[in-house]
Write a protein that holds these residues in place. Structure first.
Motif, PDB file in Angstrom:
ATOM      1  N   GLU A 117     151.088 102.217  12.038  1.00  0.00           N
ATOM      2  CA  GLU A 117     149.844 101.851  11.590  1.00  0.00           C
ATOM      3  C   GLU A 117     149.795 101.894  10.011  1.00  0.00           C
ATOM      4  N   LEU A 118     150.536 102.995   9.406  1.00  0.00           N
ATOM      5  CA  LEU A 118     150.343 103.343   7.951  1.00  0.00           C
ATOM      6  C   LEU A 118     151.132 102.132   7.301  1.00  0.00           C
ATOM      7  N   GLU A 119     152.344 101.938   7.790  1.00  0.00           N
ATOM      8  CA  GLU A 119     152.984 100.947   7.179  1.00  0.00           C
ATOM      9  C   GLU A 119     152.658  99.476   7.072  1.00  0.00           C
ATOM     10  N   ASP A 120     151.744  99.128   8.316  1.00  0.00           N
ATOM     11  CA  ASP A 120     151.154  98.067   8.284  1.00  0.00           C
ATOM     12  C   ASP A 120     149.950  97.804   7.417  1.00  0.00           C
ATOM     13  N   ILE A 121     149.379  99.171   7.041  1.00  0.00           N
ATOM     14  CA  ILE A 121     148.410  98.931   6.019  1.00  0.00           C
ATOM     15  C   ILE A 121     149.089  99.077   4.733  1.00  0.00           C
TER      16      ILE A 121
ATOM     17  N   ASN B  34     151.822 121.051   7.134  1.00  0.00           N
ATOM     18  CA  ASN B  34     152.539 122.099   6.356  1.00  0.00           C
ATOM     19  C   ASN B  34     152.811 123.207   7.216  1.00  0.00           C
ATOM     20  N   THR B  35     152.711 123.211   8.610  1.00  0.00           N
ATOM     21  CA  THR B  35     152.760 124.274   9.483  1.00  0.00           C
ATOM     22  C   THR B  35     152.838 123.503  10.872  1.00  0.00           C
ATOM     23  N   LYS B  36     153.822 124.267  11.928  1.00  0.00           N
ATOM     24  CA  LYS B  36     153.862 123.843  13.123  1.00  0.00           C
ATOM     25  C   LYS B  36     152.705 123.761  13.842  1.00  0.00           C
ATOM     26  N   LYS B  37     151.695 124.836  13.788  1.00  0.00           N
ATOM     27  CA  LYS B  37     150.548 124.947  14.411  1.00  0.00           C
ATOM     28  C   LYS B  37     149.641 123.706  14.445  1.00  0.00           C
ATOM     29  N   ILE B  38     149.385 123.257  15.729  1.00  0.00           N
ATOM     30  CA  ILE B  38     148.637 122.021  15.555  1.00  0.00           C
ATOM     31  C   ILE B  38     146.998 122.376  15.666  1.00  0.00           C
ATOM     32  N   ASN B  39     146.409 122.317  14.400  1.00  0.00           N
ATOM     33  CA  ASN B  39     145.247 122.770  14.348  1.00  0.00           C
ATOM     34  C   ASN B  39     144.535 121.951  13.173  1.00  0.00           C
ATOM     35  N   THR B  40     144.996 120.782  12.975  1.00  0.00           N
ATOM     36  CA  THR B  40     144.608 119.969  11.798  1.00  0.00           C
ATOM     37  C   THR B  40     144.173 118.730  12.521  1.00  0.00           C
ATOM     38  N   LYS B  41     143.233 118.092  11.739  1.00  0.00           N
ATOM     39  CA  LYS B  41     142.803 116.710  12.192  1.00  0.00           C
ATOM     40  C   LYS B  41     143.315 115.603  10.954  1.00  0.00           C
ATOM     41  N   LEU B  42     144.055 114.707  11.486  1.00  0.00           N
ATOM     42  CA  LEU B  42     144.472 113.753  10.386  1.00  0.00           C
ATOM     43  C   LEU B  42     143.578 112.301  10.743  1.00  0.00           C
ATOM     44  N   THR B  43     143.151 111.855   9.893  1.00  0.00           N
ATOM     45  CA  THR B  43     142.162 110.686  10.041  1.00  0.00           C
ATOM     46  C   THR B  43     142.902 109.547   9.199  1.00  0.00           C
ATOM     47  N   LEU B  44     143.445 108.522   9.487  1.00  0.00           N
ATOM     48  CA  LEU B  44     144.140 107.475   8.689  1.00  0.00           C
ATOM     49  C   LEU B  44     142.799 106.253   8.726  1.00  0.00           C
ATOM     50  N   THR B  45     142.493 105.743   7.534  1.00  0.00           N
ATOM     51  CA  THR B  45     141.924 104.492   7.404  1.00  0.00           C
ATOM     52  C   THR B  45     142.693 103.700   6.514  1.00  0.00           C
ATOM     53  N   ASN B  46     142.052 102.390   6.284  1.00  0.00           N
ATOM     54  CA  ASN B  46     142.652 101.536   5.819  1.00  0.00           C
ATOM     55  C   ASN B  46     142.773 101.829   4.134  1.00  0.00           C
TER      56      ASN B  46
ATOM     57  N   ILE C 141     142.120 114.861   0.774  1.00  0.00           N
ATOM     58  CA  ILE C 141     142.113 113.413   0.575  1.00  0.00           C
ATOM     59  C   ILE C 141     143.371 112.770  -0.024  1.00  0.00           C
ATOM     60  N   ILE C 142     143.982 111.957   0.632  1.00  0.00           N
ATOM     61  CA  ILE C 142     145.255 111.194   0.038  1.00  0.00           C
ATOM     62  C   ILE C 142     144.978 109.714  -0.030  1.00  0.00           C
ATOM     63  N   TYR C 143     144.857 109.138  -1.043  1.00  0.00           N
ATOM     64  CA  TYR C 143     144.583 107.854  -1.381  1.00  0.00           C
ATOM     65  C   TYR C 143     145.936 107.033  -0.872  1.00  0.00           C
ATOM     66  N   LEU C 144     145.912 105.812  -0.336  1.00  0.00           N
ATOM     67  CA  LEU C 144     147.231 105.238   0.287  1.00  0.00           C
ATOM     68  C   LEU C 144     147.851 104.794  -1.198  1.00  0.00           C
TER      69      LEU C 144
ATOM     70  N   LYS D  89     137.554 101.504   7.068  1.00  0.00           N
ATOM     71  CA  LYS D  89     137.573 101.447   8.630  1.00  0.00           C
ATOM     72  C   LYS D  89     138.650 102.575   9.193  1.00  0.00           C
ATOM     73  N   ILE D  90     138.170 103.373  10.108  1.00  0.00           N
ATOM     74  CA  ILE D  90     139.394 104.473  10.750  1.00  0.00           C
ATOM     75  C   ILE D  90     140.146 103.585  11.736  1.00  0.00           C
ATOM     76  N   ILE D  91     141.480 104.024  11.170  1.00  0.00           N
ATOM     77  CA  ILE D  91     142.735 103.175  12.052  1.00  0.00           C
ATOM     78  C   ILE D  91     142.954 104.060  12.877  1.00  0.00           C
ATOM     79  N   LEU D  92     143.218 105.543  13.040  1.00  0.00           N
ATOM     80  CA  LEU D  92     143.781 106.334  13.781  1.00  0.00           C
ATOM     81  C   LEU D  92     143.474 107.868  13.627  1.00  0.00           C
ATOM     82  N   GLU D  93     143.020 108.638  14.542  1.00  0.00           N
ATOM     83  CA  GLU D  93     142.945 110.050  14.440  1.00  0.00           C
ATOM     84  C   GLU D  93     143.693 110.752  15.134  1.00  0.00           C
ATOM     85  N   GLU D  94     144.500 111.862  14.964  1.00  0.00           N
ATOM     86  CA  GLU D  94     145.466 112.575  15.513  1.00  0.00           C
ATOM     87  C   GLU D  94     145.354 114.070  15.129  1.00  0.00           C
TER      88      GLU D  94
END
Length: 127
Positions: free
Chosen positions: A101-105, A21-33, A54-57, A11-16
């Motif tokens: 959210e990440l620590e809760d998972i 690796n750069t200060k330019k805000i041009n990347t979508k991060l999606t956290l799932t469980n 893709i990073i496996y938790l 399930k998707i928990i958070l999208e941001e």
């Protein structure tokens, strides 16, 4: 969500929107469980997201049951078993929300601790 498929129980928990690796805000991060998806905006006029990581938790490094991270204002450095990645958030509030959210998972939950305690006591009472 066109760049990846979620598993049946994922399930998707958070999208941001972040900087990766750069200060330019041009990347979508999606956290799932189960995973973290990182998609970068591509294109000059018509912006499309391209999956870049893709990073496996379970790949996240832990030390004393806590995630191995460094935080500084709106910058988060996370260590995985393969690399260290830097995420730049719009502000520290967004970073804190993501970390909670990440620590809760990935951390053992209080429910699991309580259930383990009850099961242990149940076995001791039975003996």
């Amino acid at each position: 969500m066109e760049n990846y498929k979620l598993n049946k129980k994922e399930k998707i928990i958070l999208e941001e929107m972040i900087g990766y690796n750069t200060k330019k805000i041009n990347t979508k991060l999606t956290l799932t469980n189960e995973r973290i998806f990182i998609e970068k905006e591509k294109g000059l006029f018509k912006k499309k997201l391209k999956l870049i990581e893709i990073i496996y938790l379970e790949e996240l490094k832990k030390e004393n049951n806590k995630l191995k991270t460094k935080q500084n204002n709106n910058i988060l450095e996370i260590e995985t078993i393969y690399e260290s990645i830097t995420l730049y958030f719009e502000d520290s509030k967004d970073l804190k929300k993501f970390m909670k959210e990440l620590e809760d998972i990935v951390s053992p939950s209080k429910i699991k601790e309580v259930l383990g305690f009850l099961n242990k006591n149940k076995k001791e009472i039975a003996n």
